[in-house]
Design a protein around this motif. Structure first.
Motif, PDB file in Angstrom:
ATOM      1  N   THR A   1      38.634  85.500  22.976  1.00 17.30           N
ATOM      2  CA  THR A   1      39.308  85.720  24.260  1.00 17.30           C
ATOM      3  C   THR A   1      38.472  85.185  25.417  1.00 17.30           C
ATOM      4  OG1 THR A   1      40.520  87.643  23.439  1.00 17.30           O
ATOM      5  CG2 THR A   1      40.250  87.477  25.824  1.00 17.30           C
TER       6      THR A   1
ATOM      7  N   ASP B   1      51.963  82.796  16.285  1.00 16.72           N
ATOM      8  CA  ASP B   1      50.590  83.121  15.903  1.00 16.72           C
ATOM      9  C   ASP B   1      49.575  82.657  16.948  1.00 16.72           C
ATOM     10  OD1 ASP B   1      51.510  84.228  13.592  1.00 16.72           O
ATOM     11  OD2 ASP B   1      51.035  82.511  12.327  1.00 16.72           O
ATOM     12  N   LYS B   2      50.035  81.883  17.920  1.00 17.26           N
ATOM     13  CA  LYS B   2      49.127  81.363  18.941  1.00 17.26           C
ATOM     14  C   LYS B   2      49.015  82.311  20.123  1.00 17.26           C
ATOM     15  CE  LYS B   2      48.880  77.143  20.333  1.00 17.26           C
ATOM     16  NZ  LYS B   2      49.251  75.830  20.860  1.00 17.26           N
ATOM     17  N   ARG B   3      47.814  82.340  20.695  1.00 17.10           N
ATOM     18  CA  ARG B   3      47.584  83.143  21.884  1.00 17.10           C
ATOM     19  C   ARG B   3      47.186  82.162  22.980  1.00 17.10           C
ATOM     20  NH1 ARG B   3      42.588  87.222  21.042  1.00 17.10           N
ATOM     21  NH2 ARG B   3      41.464  85.368  20.488  1.00 17.10           N
ATOM     22  N   ILE B   4      47.931  82.174  24.070  1.00 20.03           N
ATOM     23  CA  ILE B   4      47.670  81.254  25.166  1.00 20.03           C
ATOM     24  C   ILE B   4      47.164  82.054  26.360  1.00 20.03           C
ATOM     25  CG2 ILE B   4      48.712  79.597  26.760  1.00 20.03           C
ATOM     26  CD1 ILE B   4      50.788  79.094  24.445  1.00 20.03           C
TER      27      ILE B   4
ATOM     28  N   ASP C   1      41.856  89.941  31.136  1.00 18.35           N
ATOM     29  CA  ASP C   1      43.190  90.547  31.037  1.00 18.35           C
ATOM     30  C   ASP C   1      43.333  91.642  32.093  1.00 18.35           C
ATOM     31  OD1 ASP C   1      41.814  92.843  29.965  1.00 18.35           O
ATOM     32  OD2 ASP C   1      41.945  91.953  27.976  1.00 18.35           O
TER      33      ASP C   1
ATOM     34  N   LYS D   1      47.048  86.899  28.711  1.00 17.22           N
ATOM     35  CA  LYS D   1      47.295  86.371  27.368  1.00 17.22           C
ATOM     36  C   LYS D   1      48.785  86.456  27.070  1.00 17.22           C
ATOM     37  CE  LYS D   1      43.984  89.068  25.646  1.00 17.22           C
ATOM     38  NZ  LYS D   1      43.139  89.841  24.806  1.00 17.22           N
ATOM     39  N   VAL D   2      49.317  85.371  26.551  1.00 15.45           N
ATOM     40  CA  VAL D   2      50.704  85.353  26.099  1.00 15.45           C
ATOM     41  C   VAL D   2      50.690  84.905  24.650  1.00 15.45           C
ATOM     42  CG1 VAL D   2      52.978  84.343  26.458  1.00 15.45           C
ATOM     43  CG2 VAL D   2      51.499  84.750  28.425  1.00 15.45           C
ATOM     44  N   ARG D   3      51.394  85.623  23.820  1.00 12.05           N
ATOM     45  CA  ARG D   3      51.452  85.243  22.400  1.00 12.05           C
ATOM     46  C   ARG D   3      52.726  84.448  22.144  1.00 12.05           C
ATOM     47  NH1 ARG D   3      47.159  87.363  20.064  1.00 12.05           N
ATOM     48  NH2 ARG D   3      46.425  89.418  20.651  1.00 12.05           N
ATOM     49  N   GLU D   4      52.538  83.291  21.515  1.00 11.39           N
ATOM     50  CA  GLU D   4      53.668  82.473  21.077  1.00 11.39           C
ATOM     51  C   GLU D   4      53.531  82.306  19.578  1.00 11.39           C
ATOM     52  OE1 GLU D   4      54.034  78.786  23.150  1.00 11.39           O
ATOM     53  OE2 GLU D   4      54.223  79.749  25.109  1.00 11.39           O
TER      54      GLU D   4
ATOM     55  N   GLU E   1      38.756  81.426  25.393  1.00  7.54           N
ATOM     56  CA  GLU E   1      40.106  81.031  25.799  1.00  7.54           C
ATOM     57  C   GLU E   1      40.336  81.266  27.289  1.00  7.54           C
ATOM     58  OE1 GLU E   1      42.773  83.042  23.144  1.00  7.54           O
ATOM     59  OE2 GLU E   1      41.914  82.042  21.406  1.00  7.54           O
TER      60      GLU E   1
END
Length: 138
Positions: free
Chosen positions: A69, A41-44, A15, A36-39, A72
């Motif tokens: 992290t 509850d998902k973290r992409i 990050d 990291k992008v949160r959509e 991912e």
């Protein structure tokens, strides 16, 4: 570098915070920054900047807890052509034995931590992909 002297290495950061903290230490190496992008509850996690293709990418951060992290971050690095992905983290906290998700995981080549948390060091002693580095010489 000892294993493969001709290997191309890039330092990867999970990050922007890690990049800001550590970029000065690796100014002479190529860098890759993940984001990291949160959509919901998902973290992409995706690669925001840099080129992992054809390089052994070493993800650098100050501490690891669950390890989510780092894993991912490793996936898009491999997807974009990294030859290997390893991790270097100063403090391996690993609550609830969360280090186990790295044992036998083909995504991570090596995982270096320091001996700053003795209980973790005892738990991972001799287990691949982990290698414990001593802070004593510092």
């Amino acid at each position: 570098k000892k294993e493969s002297p001709d290997e191309e290495i890039a330092i990867a950061f999970p990050d922007d915070g890690a990049h800001k903290r550590f970029k000065a230490k690796f100014a002479d190496l190529p860098m890759v920054i993940c984001t990291k992008v949160r959509e919901g509850d998902k973290r992409i996690v995706s690669v925001k900047e840099g080129a992992p293709q054809g390089r052994h990418c070493i993800i650098v951060d100050d501490l690891v807890q669950s390890g989510g992290t780092l894993l991912e971050c490793a996936r898009p690095l491999k997807d974009l052509g990294a030859t290997k992905v390893s991790c270097f983290v100063t403090h391996g906290v690993f609550p609830k034995e969360s280090w186990k998700k790295f044992v036998g995981n083909d995504l991570i080549h090596k995982f270096w931590i320091t001996d700053s948390i003795p209980t973790t060091c005892q738990q991972i002693a001799g287990l691949e992909p982990f290698e414990v580095l001593s802070l004593a010489p510092l």
